[in-house]
Each structure stands twice: as structure tokens, then as C-alpha cells.
Design a protein around this motif. Sequence first.
Motif, PDB file in Angstrom:
ATOM      1  N   PRO A  16       0.853  -1.192   0.000  1.00  0.00           N
ATOM      2  CA  PRO A  16       0.000   0.000   0.000  1.00  0.00           C
ATOM      3  C   PRO A  16       0.888   1.242   0.000  1.00  0.00           C
ATOM      4  N   PRO A  17       0.448   2.326  -0.585  1.00  0.00           N
ATOM      5  CA  PRO A  17      -0.888   2.576  -1.122  1.00  0.00           C
ATOM      6  C   PRO A  17      -1.052   2.163  -2.588  1.00  0.00           C
ATOM      7  N   GLY A  18       0.039   1.796  -3.276  1.00  0.00           N
ATOM      8  CA  GLY A  18      -0.071   1.418  -4.691  1.00  0.00           C
ATOM      9  C   GLY A  18      -0.970   0.218  -4.907  1.00  0.00           C
ATOM     10  N   HIS A  19      -0.812  -0.809  -4.097  1.00  0.00           N
ATOM     11  CA  HIS A  19      -1.645  -2.004  -4.223  1.00  0.00           C
ATOM     12  C   HIS A  19      -3.116  -1.670  -3.974  1.00  0.00           C
ATOM     13  N   THR A  20      -3.371  -0.870  -2.962  1.00  0.00           N
ATOM     14  CA  THR A  20      -4.753  -0.497  -2.615  1.00  0.00           C
ATOM     15  C   THR A  20      -5.415   0.247  -3.768  1.00  0.00           C
ATOM     16  N   ARG A  21      -4.692   1.156  -4.390  1.00  0.00           N
ATOM     17  CA  ARG A  21      -5.236   1.936  -5.501  1.00  0.00           C
ATOM     18  C   ARG A  21      -5.576   1.021  -6.678  1.00  0.00           C
ATOM     19  N   LEU A  22      -4.651   0.130  -7.049  1.00  0.00           N
ATOM     20  CA  LEU A  22      -4.904  -0.768  -8.174  1.00  0.00           C
ATOM     21  C   LEU A  22      -6.001  -1.784  -7.849  1.00  0.00           C
ATOM     22  N   ARG A  23      -6.038  -2.242  -6.609  1.00  0.00           N
ATOM     23  CA  ARG A  23      -7.075  -3.196  -6.217  1.00  0.00           C
ATOM     24  C   ARG A  23      -8.460  -2.570  -6.332  1.00  0.00           C
ATOM     25  N   SER A  24      -8.588  -1.312  -5.950  1.00  0.00           N
ATOM     26  CA  SER A  24      -9.901  -0.657  -6.036  1.00  0.00           C
ATOM     27  C   SER A  24     -10.358  -0.519  -7.485  1.00  0.00           C
ATOM     28  N   LEU A  25      -9.421  -0.427  -8.417  1.00  0.00           N
ATOM     29  CA  LEU A  25      -9.777  -0.295  -9.824  1.00  0.00           C
ATOM     30  C   LEU A  25     -10.342  -1.586 -10.411  1.00  0.00           C
ATOM     31  N   VAL A  26      -9.887  -2.736  -9.921  1.00  0.00           N
ATOM     32  CA  VAL A  26     -10.298  -4.010 -10.514  1.00  0.00           C
ATOM     33  C   VAL A  26     -11.211  -4.844  -9.624  1.00  0.00           C
ATOM     34  N   SER A  27     -11.489  -4.401  -8.421  1.00  0.00           N
ATOM     35  CA  SER A  27     -12.224  -5.243  -7.468  1.00  0.00           C
ATOM     36  C   SER A  27     -13.621  -5.617  -7.952  1.00  0.00           C
ATOM     37  N   LYS A  28     -14.321  -4.751  -8.667  1.00  0.00           N
ATOM     38  CA  LYS A  28     -15.669  -5.080  -9.138  1.00  0.00           C
ATOM     39  C   LYS A  28     -15.648  -6.260 -10.105  1.00  0.00           C
ATOM     40  N   ALA A  29     -14.612  -6.366 -10.906  1.00  0.00           N
ATOM     41  CA  ALA A  29     -14.517  -7.459 -11.877  1.00  0.00           C
ATOM     42  C   ALA A  29     -14.317  -8.812 -11.199  1.00  0.00           C
ATOM     43  N   PHE A  30     -13.901  -8.820  -9.939  1.00  0.00           N
ATOM     44  CA  PHE A  30     -13.677 -10.061  -9.222  1.00  0.00           C
ATOM     45  C   PHE A  30     -14.713 -10.312  -8.139  1.00  0.00           C
ATOM     46  N   SER A  31     -15.785  -9.541  -8.106  1.00  0.00           N
ATOM     47  CA  SER A  31     -16.799  -9.723  -7.071  1.00  0.00           C
ATOM     48  C   SER A  31     -17.704 -10.909  -7.391  1.00  0.00           C
ATOM     49  N   SER A  32     -18.287 -11.493  -6.370  1.00  0.00           N
ATOM     50  CA  SER A  32     -19.188 -12.632  -6.577  1.00  0.00           C
ATOM     51  C   SER A  32     -20.441 -12.198  -7.327  1.00  0.00           C
ATOM     52  N   ARG A  33     -20.895 -10.964  -7.109  1.00  0.00           N
ATOM     53  CA  ARG A  33     -22.078 -10.454  -7.810  1.00  0.00           C
ATOM     54  C   ARG A  33     -21.821 -10.366  -9.318  1.00  0.00           C
ATOM     55  N   TYR A  34     -20.654  -9.872  -9.688  1.00  0.00           N
ATOM     56  CA  TYR A  34     -20.301  -9.756 -11.103  1.00  0.00           C
ATOM     57  C   TYR A  34     -20.181 -11.139 -11.745  1.00  0.00           C
ATOM     58  N   ALA A  35     -19.544 -12.079 -11.026  1.00  0.00           N
ATOM     59  CA  ALA A  35     -19.406 -13.438 -11.545  1.00  0.00           C
ATOM     60  C   ALA A  35     -20.771 -14.087 -11.723  1.00  0.00           C
ATOM     61  N   ALA A  36     -21.684 -13.870 -10.775  1.00  0.00           N
ATOM     62  CA  ALA A  36     -23.037 -14.432 -10.882  1.00  0.00           C
ATOM     63  C   ALA A  36     -23.774 -13.841 -12.079  1.00  0.00           C
ATOM     64  N   ALA A  37     -23.606 -12.547 -12.318  1.00  0.00           N
ATOM     65  CA  ALA A  37     -24.254 -11.904 -13.461  1.00  0.00           C
ATOM     66  C   ALA A  37     -23.741 -12.496 -14.771  1.00  0.00           C
ATOM     67  N   LEU A  38     -22.458 -12.793 -14.826  1.00  0.00           N
ATOM     68  CA  LEU A  38     -21.906 -13.412 -16.036  1.00  0.00           C
ATOM     69  C   LEU A  38     -22.488 -14.803 -16.248  1.00  0.00           C
ATOM     70  N   ARG A  39     -22.651 -15.568 -15.176  1.00  0.00           N
ATOM     71  CA  ARG A  39     -23.245 -16.904 -15.304  1.00  0.00           C
ATOM     72  C   ARG A  39     -24.671 -16.813 -15.802  1.00  0.00           C
ATOM     73  N   CYS A  40     -25.420 -15.821 -15.333  1.00  0.00           N
ATOM     74  CA  CYS A  40     -26.818 -15.656 -15.756  1.00  0.00           C
ATOM     75  C   CYS A  40     -26.908 -15.298 -17.243  1.00  0.00           C
ATOM     76  N   GLU A  41     -25.860 -14.669 -17.750  1.00  0.00           N
ATOM     77  CA  GLU A  41     -25.845 -14.278 -19.156  1.00  0.00           C
ATOM     78  C   GLU A  41     -25.377 -15.431 -20.037  1.00  0.00           C
ATOM     79  N   GLY A  42     -25.151 -16.598 -19.463  1.00  0.00           N
ATOM     80  CA  GLY A  42     -24.736 -17.752 -20.248  1.00  0.00           C
ATOM     81  C   GLY A  42     -23.242 -17.894 -20.396  1.00  0.00           C
ATOM     82  N   HIS A  43     -22.488 -17.097 -19.662  1.00  0.00           N
ATOM     83  CA  HIS A  43     -21.030 -17.220 -19.702  1.00  0.00           C
ATOM     84  C   HIS A  43     -20.616 -18.263 -18.667  1.00  0.00           C
ATOM     85  N   PRO A  44     -19.446 -18.878 -18.886  1.00  0.00           N
ATOM     86  CA  PRO A  44     -18.974 -19.881 -17.911  1.00  0.00           C
ATOM     87  C   PRO A  44     -18.626 -19.260 -16.572  1.00  0.00           C
TER      88      PRO A  44
END
Length: 107
Positions: A79-107
Motif C-alpha cells: 500500500p498505497p499502490g496495491h490499494t489503488r490498483l485493487r480498487s480499480l479491478v475489485s468489481k470485476a472479481f466480485s461474486s455479484r459480477y461473476a453471478a451476473a456473467l453466469r446468468c448471461e450464459g457465460h462460464p
Amino acid sequence: MPTKQHPAYPFARRRAFAVPSEYAWLRENSPVARVDVPEIGLVWLVTRYDDVRKVLSDPRFGVEPPGRAGSNDSLFQDPPGHTRLRSLVSKAFSSRYAAALRCEGHP
């Protein structure tokens, strides 16, 4: 070049799921030891669970290995470099985002 004092790491695996004998010996006899890593040099290898927890929870220890200062690789930043970069990509790794991709027919 590795010496008898500082073994070369990573250790060769003789069987796929077996703990390398060098690692087992260090864990038993020298749980915090120096090892020689190609292209980096000497580093500390911590082999016991309780010791690893102490190191990972102590802010005096960083994650950026020698020779990588200023790297943009978030895996090897403190930190703080890791924290800044993590905040930029954290939504792409959330369980909600992964579930939405599965609902759209993605693996």
C-alpha cells in the motif's frame, strides 16, 4: 550460484504432490532460512504456518521483492499502490459480477 549455506529455490519435486525433501528439512530444522532464487538472489523462506502469519500481519515486512521497485504489477506492491490498483479491478472479481456473467450464459 547456490551454496551449501543457501540452497537453490524453488526445490525440485520428485513426485507431483510430495513436499520436496529440502523444504521438509528446512521446516523441521531451520524454519526461517535464506534461499537463493534465480534472477533475484538471496531471500528469506518462512516454512511454518505460525511464522508465516506473523510475517504477513507485520507491516514492517513488504511484498515488493528486490529489484522490482516501482513496478506496476499489483501483486508485488505494498500500500498505497496495491490499494489503488485493487480498487480499480475489485468489481470485476466480485461474486455479484461473476453471478451476473453466469446468468448471461457465460462460464
